[in-house]
Design a protein around this motif. Structure first.
Motif, short mmCIF file in Angstrom:
data_model
loop_
_atom_site.label_atom_id
_atom_site.label_comp_id
_atom_site.label_asym_id
_atom_site.label_seq_id
_atom_site.Cartn_x
_atom_site.Cartn_y
_atom_site.Cartn_z
N LEU A 1 -26.75 64.97 12.89
CA LEU A 1 -26.54 65.15 11.47
C LEU A 1 -28.48 63.80 11.83
N LEU A 2 -28.63 63.24 12.47
CA LEU A 2 -29.81 62.43 12.94
C LEU A 2 -30.82 63.69 13.13
N THR B 1 -19.19 60.70 8.00
CA THR B 1 -19.40 60.62 9.62
C THR B 1 -18.63 59.50 10.43
N ILE B 2 -18.97 57.94 9.93
CA ILE B 2 -18.36 57.29 9.54
C ILE B 2 -17.11 56.32 9.52
N ALA C 1 -17.10 63.12 20.19
CA ALA C 1 -17.43 64.01 18.67
C ALA C 1 -18.19 63.22 18.33
N ARG C 2 -18.15 61.78 17.18
CA ARG C 2 -18.06 61.42 16.56
C ARG C 2 -19.59 61.14 16.39
N LEU C 3 -19.79 60.85 17.93
CA LEU C 3 -21.97 59.85 18.83
C LEU C 3 -22.51 61.61 18.67
N VAL C 4 -21.36 62.72 19.05
CA VAL C 4 -22.06 63.69 18.80
C VAL C 4 -22.66 64.17 16.80
#
Length: 190
Positions: free
Chosen positions: A65-66, A43-44, A57-60
């Motif tokens: 995932l969290l 993701t990173i 989108a990356r934050l979502v």
């Protein structure tokens, strides 16, 4: 795992689970987080276009995932305690109160902290790999530049040699002709 097992077995000496039970409990728990680490890294490391939708989108992706890790780790604790250790029976109200009750902020905050630490480690590794790639690219470009400079110098030298050979031949023949003209034949022959 060993630290968590030692601390928890000392704090809950009366529960009968013992140190080995806590090693098994936390070994499985941290294995979930370990297995998820490549997903955090992916993701990173996903290419970014530096646009707001891509960042959102990356934050979502990180939030999902969290959430999945939080639920999975809690389901693991629940399964371990009820099935393997036989300590707890499933009580949905108690289970879901961890997410909605007064301790929810602490509970979710602890998982967020774990995720953040894993994310920072993954980001550090990703940035280090990118720096290495950039350094390798820079060194490769520098070597290519030097190689081209050497090839250019060799081409110039070859061109000068080609220019020198006819000039040298002309001078030698001219010198021989001059010696013959003044009747110094043995010198011309030599």
């Amino acid at each position: 795992v060993l630290g968590s097992a030692t601390v928890n077995s000392a704090l809950a000496a009366a529960d009968g689970l013992g140190w080995a039970g806590y090693v098994l409990l936390y070994g499985g728990y941290w294995s979930l987080w370990g297995l998820a680490t490549p997903l955090v890294y992916a993701t990173i490391a996903r290419p970014s276009q530096n646009r707001v939708p891509a960042r959102a989108a990356r934050l979502v992706s990180h939030a999902m995932l969290l959430a999945i890790l939080t639920l999975a780790s809690n389901l693991y604790f629940l399964a371990y305690n009820s099935i393997i250790a036989g300590v707890v029976t499933f009580d949905a109200a108690t289970y879901w109160s961890r997410f909605t009750g007064g301790g929810a902020a602490l509970f979710i905050g602890v998982h967020l902290l774990k995720y953040t630490i894993i994310g920072l480690i993954c980001a550090s590794i990703w940035h280090r790999r990118n720096r290495r790639k950039e350094e390798h690219s820079r060194v490769a470009a520098e070597l290519e530049s030097r190689s081209l400079a050497i090839q250019l110098a060799d081409a110039k030298l070859a061109n000068l040699r080609e220019q020198l050979h006819p000039h040298l031949l002309f001078n030698a023949l001219n010198c021989i002709a001059s010696l013959i003209e003044i009747r110094r034949n043995s010198d011309a022959y030599a």
